[in-house]
Design a protein around this motif. Structure first.
Motif, PDB file in Angstrom:
ATOM      1  N   LEU A  75       0.830  -1.207   0.000  1.00 23.20           N
ATOM      2  CA  LEU A  75       0.000   0.000   0.000  1.00 23.20           C
ATOM      3  C   LEU A  75       0.862   1.254   0.000  1.00 23.20           C
ATOM      4  CD1 LEU A  75      -2.762   1.410   0.278  1.00 23.20           C
ATOM      5  CD2 LEU A  75      -2.530   1.152   2.762  1.00 23.20           C
ATOM      6  N   MET A  76       1.892   1.265   0.832  1.00 26.84           N
ATOM      7  CA  MET A  76       2.772   2.428   0.886  1.00 26.84           C
ATOM      8  C   MET A  76       3.512   2.620  -0.429  1.00 26.84           C
ATOM      9  SD  MET A  76       5.819   3.283   3.572  1.00 26.84           S
ATOM     10  CE  MET A  76       6.842   4.735   3.321  1.00 26.84           C
ATOM     11  N   TYR A  77       3.996   1.535  -1.014  1.00 36.59           N
ATOM     12  CA  TYR A  77       4.704   1.616  -2.292  1.00 36.59           C
ATOM     13  C   TYR A  77       3.783   2.176  -3.372  1.00 36.59           C
ATOM     14  CZ  TYR A  77       7.421   0.049  -6.337  1.00 36.59           C
ATOM     15  OH  TYR A  77       8.131   0.007  -7.519  1.00 36.59           O
ATOM     16  N   MET A  78       2.533   1.734  -3.406  1.00 35.58           N
ATOM     17  CA  MET A  78       1.576   2.198  -4.410  1.00 35.58           C
ATOM     18  C   MET A  78       1.255   3.672  -4.224  1.00 35.58           C
ATOM     19  SD  MET A  78      -1.906   0.320  -5.586  1.00 35.58           S
ATOM     20  CE  MET A  78      -2.425   0.114  -3.883  1.00 35.58           C
ATOM     21  N   ILE A  79       1.068   4.105  -2.967  1.00 35.25           N
ATOM     22  CA  ILE A  79       0.756   5.519  -2.716  1.00 35.25           C
ATOM     23  C   ILE A  79       1.926   6.412  -3.096  1.00 35.25           C
ATOM     24  CG2 ILE A  79       0.287   7.203  -0.897  1.00 35.25           C
ATOM     25  CD1 ILE A  79      -1.357   5.112   0.526  1.00 35.25           C
ATOM     26  N   ILE A  80       3.147   6.001  -2.735  1.00 34.63           N
ATOM     27  CA  ILE A  80       4.328   6.816  -3.046  1.00 34.63           C
ATOM     28  C   ILE A  80       4.519   6.929  -4.550  1.00 34.63           C
ATOM     29  CG2 ILE A  80       6.846   6.862  -2.922  1.00 34.63           C
ATOM     30  CD1 ILE A  80       6.661   5.787  -0.107  1.00 34.63           C
TER      31      ILE A  80
END
Length: 224
Positions: A75-80
């Motif tokens: 999720l963090m990778y996708m948001i960044i």
């Protein structure tokens, strides 16, 4: 002026067919290099960054929630990635819309609360009354904590959306001055835009990190 200004965040500005939301899936382009036999320096840097976050998030999560670690990192990778893509010209900023941010926050919030109420029923009630609360304040604290819990998905999504919109609006406003100022002022405007661009780079990483850390904190509350 204002409708034109906010049209940069409009997902349906195409004349024939809106392809703006396809920018949400561009992050898939960054995945195949991870499977190369010989990694590039960029892939090694991304791997080190992910492993650093992996070790940090692992300390935050409870044992029963450890299975969500890969999900949180993804999720963090996708948001960044989507935040960074929004800094490029003519690419739609998908994380600047409540449609996307609410989908993330509401899905995780609902899943954590359903898990908590089914598996830790009494613990969820304990969280409604902080330790040391006087007896006459308990009804009010239950009401306040309930409202606070219910608005968490909205506050999470609005935080991410507002931070992504604010920097882009400032850069857009400054760019509109380019045709109205002299050469010296134009250089100053470009310098300020460059500084704002660097700040937006930092905001792109920080907002993804904050979003996921808050999700982890909410998951710990239902399984303490």
């Amino acid at each position: 002026m204002f409708p034109n200004l906010f049209s940069i965040f409009d997902p349906s500005t195409s004349f024939f067919f809106s392809l703006n939301w396809f920018s949400y899936m561009i992050f898939i382009i960054f995945l195949p290099p991870l499977y190369w036999m010989k990694s590039s320096r960029l892939i090694i840097l991304i791997y080190e960054f992910i492993m650093f976050l992996y070790n940090e998030f692992k300390l935050m999560l409870n044992k029963t929630m450890m299975s969500n670690l890969i999900l949180m990192l993804s999720l963090m990778y996708m948001i960044i990635i989507n935040n960074l893509l929004g800094l490029f010209p003519y690419i739609f900023v998908s994380t600047s819309h409540l449609v996307l941010t609410v989908s993330f926050s509401l899905t995780f919030w609902l899943s954590f609360n359903i898990y908590g109420w089914f598996n830790n029923f009494y613990l969820m009630f304990y969280h409604l009354v902080p330790v040391g609360t006087p007896l006459f304040l308990m009804p009010f604290m239950v009401l306040i904590e309930t409202i606070s819990n219910l608005i968490r998905p909205l506050t999470l999504s609005v935080r991410l959306m507002a931070n992504m919109i604010a920097g882009h609006l400032l850069i857009t406003l400054l760019s509109s001055l380019g045709f109205k100022v002299g050469m010296v002022s134009l250089i100053l405007v470009l310098l300020v835009q460059f500084i704002l661009f660097l700040l937006e780079l930092g905001v792109s990483f920080i907002q993804g990190y904050v979003f996921v850390v808050l999700m982890i904190m909410y998951s710990k509350e239902v399984d303490d």
